[in-house]
Design a protein around this motif. Structure first.
Motif, mmCIF file in Angstrom:
data_model
loop_
_atom_site.group_PDB
_atom_site.id
_atom_site.type_symbol
_atom_site.label_atom_id
_atom_site.label_comp_id
_atom_site.label_asym_id
_atom_site.label_seq_id
_atom_site.Cartn_x
_atom_site.Cartn_y
_atom_site.Cartn_z
ATOM 1 N N LEU A 140 7.405 14.393 9.019
ATOM 2 C CA LEU A 140 6.310 13.951 8.152
ATOM 3 C C LEU A 140 6.202 14.825 6.903
ATOM 4 C CD1 LEU A 140 3.514 13.222 10.795
ATOM 5 C CD2 LEU A 140 5.267 11.683 9.892
ATOM 6 N N VAL A 141 6.445 16.113 7.055
ATOM 7 C CA VAL A 141 6.399 17.022 5.910
ATOM 8 C C VAL A 141 7.504 16.689 4.920
ATOM 9 C CG1 VAL A 141 6.770 19.430 5.226
ATOM 10 C CG2 VAL A 141 5.193 18.881 7.097
ATOM 11 N N ALA A 142 8.682 16.353 5.427
ATOM 12 C CA ALA A 142 9.775 15.944 4.538
ATOM 13 C C ALA A 142 9.403 14.668 3.796
ATOM 14 C CB ALA A 142 11.054 15.748 5.342
ATOM 15 N N ASP A 143 8.761 13.754 4.498
ATOM 16 C CA ASP A 143 8.292 12.505 3.892
ATOM 17 C C ASP A 143 7.259 12.794 2.807
ATOM 18 O OD1 ASP A 143 8.811 9.800 3.960
ATOM 19 O OD2 ASP A 143 7.183 9.325 5.346
ATOM 20 N N ALA A 144 6.380 13.752 3.072
ATOM 21 C CA ALA A 144 5.328 14.100 2.111
ATOM 22 C C ALA A 144 5.907 14.738 0.853
ATOM 23 C CB ALA A 144 4.315 15.035 2.759
ATOM 24 N N SER A 145 6.824 15.671 1.031
ATOM 25 C CA SER A 145 7.329 16.423 -0.113
ATOM 26 C C SER A 145 8.287 15.610 -0.969
ATOM 27 C CB SER A 145 8.003 17.719 0.357
ATOM 28 O OG SER A 145 9.057 17.440 1.255
ATOM 29 N N THR A 146 8.913 14.583 -0.400
ATOM 30 C CA THR A 146 9.848 13.767 -1.174
ATOM 31 C C THR A 146 9.261 12.435 -1.612
ATOM 32 O OG1 THR A 146 10.795 12.827 0.864
ATOM 33 C CG2 THR A 146 11.866 14.789 -0.052
ATOM 34 N N GLN A 147 8.378 11.855 -0.798
ATOM 35 C CA GLN A 147 7.830 10.533 -1.090
ATOM 36 C C GLN A 147 6.345 10.557 -1.460
ATOM 37 O OE1 GLN A 147 9.894 7.794 -1.048
ATOM 38 N NE2 GLN A 147 11.504 9.285 -0.653
ATOM 39 N N GLY A 148 5.643 11.615 -1.057
ATOM 40 C CA GLY A 148 4.229 11.706 -1.368
ATOM 41 C C GLY A 148 3.317 11.049 -0.365
ATOM 42 N N LEU A 149 3.840 10.624 0.783
ATOM 43 C CA LEU A 149 2.989 10.008 1.798
ATOM 44 C C LEU A 149 2.242 11.085 2.570
ATOM 45 C CD1 LEU A 149 5.266 7.167 3.209
ATOM 46 C CD2 LEU A 149 3.327 6.949 1.643
ATOM 47 N N PRO A 150 0.941 10.895 2.809
ATOM 48 C CA PRO A 150 0.170 11.911 3.535
ATOM 49 C C PRO A 150 0.554 11.942 5.006
ATOM 50 C CG PRO A 150 -1.164 9.956 3.191
ATOM 51 C CD PRO A 150 0.114 9.724 2.438
ATOM 52 N N SER A 184 -9.264 9.608 2.678
ATOM 53 C CA SER A 184 -9.561 9.310 1.273
ATOM 54 C C SER A 184 -8.734 10.182 0.341
ATOM 55 C CB SER A 184 -11.056 9.462 1.002
ATOM 56 O OG SER A 184 -11.522 10.741 1.379
ATOM 57 N N SER A 185 -8.678 11.479 0.598
ATOM 58 C CA SER A 185 -7.913 12.374 -0.269
ATOM 59 C C SER A 185 -6.416 12.134 -0.140
ATOM 60 C CB SER A 185 -8.247 13.834 0.042
ATOM 61 O OG SER A 185 -7.922 14.164 1.380
ATOM 62 N N GLY A 186 -5.971 11.742 1.052
ATOM 63 C CA GLY A 186 -4.546 11.503 1.269
ATOM 64 C C GLY A 186 -3.996 10.354 0.460
ATOM 65 N N LEU A 187 -4.829 9.355 0.167
ATOM 66 C CA LEU A 187 -4.376 8.223 -0.639
ATOM 67 C C LEU A 187 -4.099 8.619 -2.085
ATOM 68 C CD1 LEU A 187 -6.782 5.399 0.610
ATOM 69 C CD2 LEU A 187 -4.357 5.673 1.155
ATOM 70 N N LEU A 188 -4.609 9.777 -2.515
ATOM 71 C CA LEU A 188 -4.510 10.192 -3.914
ATOM 72 C C LEU A 188 -3.511 11.323 -4.120
ATOM 73 C CD1 LEU A 188 -8.297 10.106 -4.885
ATOM 74 C CD2 LEU A 188 -6.622 8.258 -4.873
ATOM 75 N N GLY A 189 -2.594 11.507 -3.169
ATOM 76 C CA GLY A 189 -1.530 12.480 -3.364
ATOM 77 C C GLY A 189 -1.704 13.800 -2.655
ATOM 78 N N ASN A 190 -2.770 13.943 -1.844
ATOM 79 C CA ASN A 190 -2.973 15.179 -1.082
ATOM 80 C C ASN A 190 -2.397 14.982 0.322
ATOM 81 O OD1 ASN A 190 -4.955 16.778 -2.972
ATOM 82 N ND2 ASN A 190 -5.747 14.679 -2.884
ATOM 83 N N ALA A 191 -1.213 15.490 0.544
ATOM 84 C CA ALA A 191 -0.486 15.177 1.775
ATOM 85 C C ALA A 191 -1.000 15.922 2.998
ATOM 86 C CB ALA A 191 1.000 15.477 1.597
ATOM 87 N N TYR A 192 -1.572 17.109 2.800
ATOM 88 C CA TYR A 192 -1.924 17.982 3.925
ATOM 89 C C TYR A 192 -3.421 18.287 3.921
ATOM 90 C CZ TYR A 192 3.079 18.726 3.174
ATOM 91 O OH TYR A 192 4.418 18.530 2.955
ATOM 92 N N HIS A 193 -4.033 18.109 5.080
ATOM 93 C CA HIS A 193 -5.480 18.272 5.206
ATOM 94 C C HIS A 193 -5.755 18.879 6.574
ATOM 95 C CE1 HIS A 193 -9.737 16.988 5.640
ATOM 96 N NE2 HIS A 193 -9.755 16.869 4.326
ATOM 97 N N HIS A 194 -6.803 19.700 6.664
ATOM 98 C CA HIS A 194 -7.188 20.251 7.955
ATOM 99 C C HIS A 194 -8.655 20.670 7.877
ATOM 100 C CE1 HIS A 194 -6.900 24.088 5.933
ATOM 101 N NE2 HIS A 194 -7.144 24.763 7.038
ATOM 102 N N PHE A 221 0.827 -1.204 0.000
ATOM 103 C CA PHE A 221 0.000 0.000 0.000
ATOM 104 C C PHE A 221 0.867 1.262 0.000
ATOM 105 C CE2 PHE A 221 -3.335 -2.766 2.153
ATOM 106 C CZ PHE A 221 -4.096 -2.884 1.003
ATOM 107 N N VAL A 222 1.966 1.243 0.750
ATOM 108 C CA VAL A 222 2.844 2.409 0.800
ATOM 109 C C VAL A 222 3.366 2.727 -0.597
ATOM 110 C CG1 VAL A 222 5.086 3.240 1.596
ATOM 111 C CG2 VAL A 222 3.494 2.214 3.225
ATOM 112 N N ALA A 223 3.816 1.703 -1.319
ATOM 113 C CA ALA A 223 4.332 1.916 -2.673
ATOM 114 C C ALA A 223 3.230 2.417 -3.600
ATOM 115 C CB ALA A 223 4.945 0.627 -3.204
ATOM 116 N N LEU A 224 2.006 1.925 -3.401
ATOM 117 C CA LEU A 224 0.890 2.348 -4.247
ATOM 118 C C LEU A 224 0.547 3.815 -4.009
ATOM 119 C CD1 LEU A 224 -1.104 1.307 -6.357
ATOM 120 C CD2 LEU A 224 -2.608 0.590 -4.491
ATOM 121 N N VAL A 225 0.538 4.235 -2.747
ATOM 122 C CA VAL A 225 0.239 5.637 -2.426
ATOM 123 C C VAL A 225 1.346 6.549 -2.956
ATOM 124 C CG1 VAL A 225 -0.061 7.277 -0.536
ATOM 125 C CG2 VAL A 225 -1.204 5.060 -0.458
ATOM 126 N N LYS A 226 2.582 6.108 -2.863
ATOM 127 C CA LYS A 226 3.672 6.893 -3.447
ATOM 128 C C LYS A 226 3.495 7.052 -4.954
ATOM 129 C CE LYS A 226 7.317 5.718 -0.089
ATOM 130 N NZ LYS A 226 8.633 5.026 0.087
#
Length: 667
Positions: free
Chosen positions: A562-572, A479-489, A219-224
């Motif tokens: 986590l932000v570094a992970d998001a901006s380089t890997q795309g994980l939410p 749901s949105s995080g799985l599709l490349g949206n790393a940040y939500h509030h 799943f991690v590879a798929l989300v990336k």
């Protein structure tokens, strides 16, 4: 991707996964015609389709990588599929010479016990299996449960009651527990139907450009891979880590209130004032004046105030949307240049927003988009000193206007949020502020990920309801995080207050607890500030909120990780439990708890009157309750005390941040 022929059909297989199973007596493809009725009322849509034709294409002829479909042997092909792709990535493109086709249904193989997630930002159901989801950007509805009184009243009063599938941000993409993702490249109205055990039916009101398929081993590879496909956001601005963004719309008094909030010990990163443009008074109440520039009467000496705040590490944020009021200063400028969408008579299309009319800037006109980015957002906002803003109303493109690119507005409607995001991003980039200016949007569609740096969950009701309140924010983030949206509030305290539904002290406090464990904390006074409790109107609420901002700031070292992970890997930042616990199938359906990165599990209290909470802890880790230090083995329900100020949060005992997490007990 392989086509395996059989005596009466074919199987389409990608990396060992059966995607399409076609037999002459069980076809996978249907085409036809429909005649849709679409009515729009202030962002709410009533849509009904009359299906004129739905023909099963039972006969398929495979020739190399092409599959030609017809209704029966001997008939000419009505639709041809071209199959291509590598071992883990497949593409199906569509070709037809039949101009009459405006409906297509394709059945993707399903399995009993399979789970599916995605669909953009889905607020009611994270696991979409067992339901049908129309994908059309709109207002989410006031009340999203047709059995409730508030939804009924909203429907009667303003055609504004929603349903479980209504969303500001749809996207025709889903992920399967079979570890593949499917994306339909189209902007037309579509629907995902997951109600059958043996297949998922995708309905599209056009012949799509293509269907993309992605397979990965985890799943991690798929989300990336999804983030790689749709785009990754830049890191959050450094100033955000200073604390909460305080939403006030009280004119010059907002600054005085901000000082009282800070004096209570609140960590503050920004002051957000929607009403920076001034107000218009209507019978509905005070509305913003939709002419996007600072209003000196409501905010005297605002530029100086912004500079003084910035010297203290506090940024100022505003509000903008794609509409211009006819009585504002920007309207004649845009109209003279021909920047508005047109009506059937070739005049500027005017949209009634309740006692005032507006024109919508036509972003399919490159010159209009460039003008709005530079003249409105660039000059009037960024150059003026704003560090961020709510970019609202992306879902409001009327379906009867004429656009510069000549494409039917019904087809462009879903694409509009992405165009709107691109306009905002262009303005930010033109000033060299990418990664420093922060705008946030509720509307979205395919491709918004590469332009919009932050999603917000839209207009939740000020309550604990299952389909409209606090808990829906979690499903939206996941749901949105799985599709490349790393940040939500979300709006802390909710937004929508109608029909006597008002905020309680308990609601604000529980919402603030959740907000402390999201990438951005931001408050909102709601649509009726005078009727609803605000964070600075009760000493207990303010003290509690201040402590939650201190928790947020305490976790900044982890959030930056986590932000570094998001901006380089795309994980939410906010992740479903199954993302790191693939073998625990019980985690596949949980939507009221989330992983904050890999090491924190957050289970916000979303029922009123509760001081004890039970949540599931996945198999594969030892979990430590943050506030008591008590340890729990994974694979069980854990029940813990949940008084105000101690939301149910657990961390992995083996985390490299364990010391940081344990330090929360001392705040």
């Amino acid at each position: 991707m392989k086509i395996q022929t059989t005596s009466n059909g074919f199987d389409l297989v990608l990396d060992g996964r059966l995607i399409l199973c076609h037999r002459s007596d069980a076809p996978c493809l249907f085409v036809g015609q429909g005649d849709a009725r679409m009515d729009m009322y202030r962002g709410n849509f009533d849509i009904e389709d009359y299906v004129i034709e739905r023909t099963p294409l039972a006969h398929a002829v495979v020739s190399g990588s092409e599959i030609a479909f017809s209704a029966a042997p001997g008939q000419s092909a009505r639709l041809t599929l071209q199959v291509s792709g590598e071992e883990q990535n497949g593409v199906i493109t569509f070709r037809t010479d039949d101009a009459a086709i405006n409906r297509l249904w394709i059945r993707v193989t399903g399995e009993e016990g399979e789970h599916v997630w995605g669909g953009g930002e889905q607020m009611s159901y994270f696991d979409m299996r067992g339901r049908r989801f129309p994908l059309w950007t709109s207002e989410p509805g006031v009340g999203r449960d047709k059995t409730t009184e508030i939804t009924f009243k909203a429907d009667v009063a303003g055609k504004s009651g929603g349903d479980y599938w209504n969303t500001n941000y749809p996207q025709p993409t889903y992920l399967s527990s079979r570890r593949y993702a499917l994306h339909v490249e189209t902007t037309a109205y579509s629907a995902f139907d997951f109600r059958r055990d043996s297949f998922h039916e995708i309905e599209i009101w056009a012949v799509p450009e293509r269907i993309e398929l992605t397979v990965r081993p985890t799943f991690v590879a798929l989300v990336k891979a999804m983030a790689e496909r749709f785009g990754r956001q830049p890191p959050l601005p450094e100033w955000v880590y200073g604390g909460a963004i305080i939403g006030l719309k009280d004119g010059a008094s907002s600054f005085e209130r901000l000082e009282r909030i800070i004096a209570a010990g609140t960590k503050v990163s920004g002051l957000w004032c929607e009403d920076w443009v001034g107000l218009r008074h209507t019978s509905f109440g005070a509305r913003l004046f939709w002419d996007w520039k600072a209003n000196d009467d409501r905010y005297p000496a605002l530029r100086q105030r912004i500079s003084e705040l910035e010297d203290r590490g506090i940024r100022f944020l505003g509000y903008v949307n794609p509409y211009l009021a006819v009585d504002g200063s920007l309207f004649p400028e845009a109209e003279a240049a021909g920047y508005f969408a047109m009506n059937g008579s070739g005049d500027t299309a005017l949209v009634d927003f309740g006692e005032f009319d507006c024109g919508v800037v036509d972003f399919t006109n490159p010159e209009a988009a460039a003008w709005f980015a530079d003249r409105v957002i660039g000059q009037n906002m960024i150059d003026y000193g704003l560090s961020g803003w709510m970019a609202d109303f992306g879902e409001y493109l009327p379906i009867d206007v004429k656009l510069a690119n000549g494409i039917d507005a019904k087809v462009m409607h879903n694409a509009w949020p992405t165009l709107w995001a691109e306009v905002n991003a262009r303005a930010v980039e033109s000033r060299g502020k990418t990664g420093e200016s922060l705008f946030f949007m509720r509307a979205g569609f395919t491709g918004i990920q590469k332009h919009c740096p932050l999603l917000w969950a839209g207009d939740q009701s000020v309550d604990f309801t299952r389909h409209d309140g606090l808990v829906t924010v979690i499903s939206g983030a996941l749901s949105s995080g799985l599709l490349g949206n790393a940040y939500h509030h979300s709006d802390i305290g909710g937004y929508t207050s109608l029909f006597g539904n008002v905020r309680t002290m308990e609601l604000i406090m529980r919402w603030a607890e959740m907000g402390a464990f999201t990438p951005v904390m931001r408050t909102h006074e709601g649509n009726r500030p005078r009727d609803n409790l605000q964070i600075d109107q009760d000493p207990q609420v303010l003290a509690h909120f201040a402590r939650m901002t201190q928790i947020y700031v305490h976790l900044v070292p982890y959030l930056k990780f986590l932000v570094a992970d998001a901006s380089t890997q795309g994980l939410p930042v906010q992740r479903p439990l199954f993302l790191h616990f693939e073998d625990d199938t019980r985690a596949y359906t949980i939507q009221d708890a989330y992983l904050y990165g890999p090491d924190l599990l957050v289970a916000p209290v979303w029922h009123a009157g509760t001081t004890e909470w039970t949540t599931y802890l996945p198999i594969g880790a030892e979990w430590v309750h943050v506030w008591s230090g008590r340890t729990f083995a994974g694979g069980q329900d854990a029940t813990v005390p949940a008084p105000f100020g101690e939301p149910p949060v657990f961390y992995r005992s083996a985390s490299e941040f364990a010391g940081l997490f344990a330090g929360l007990r001392n705040l």
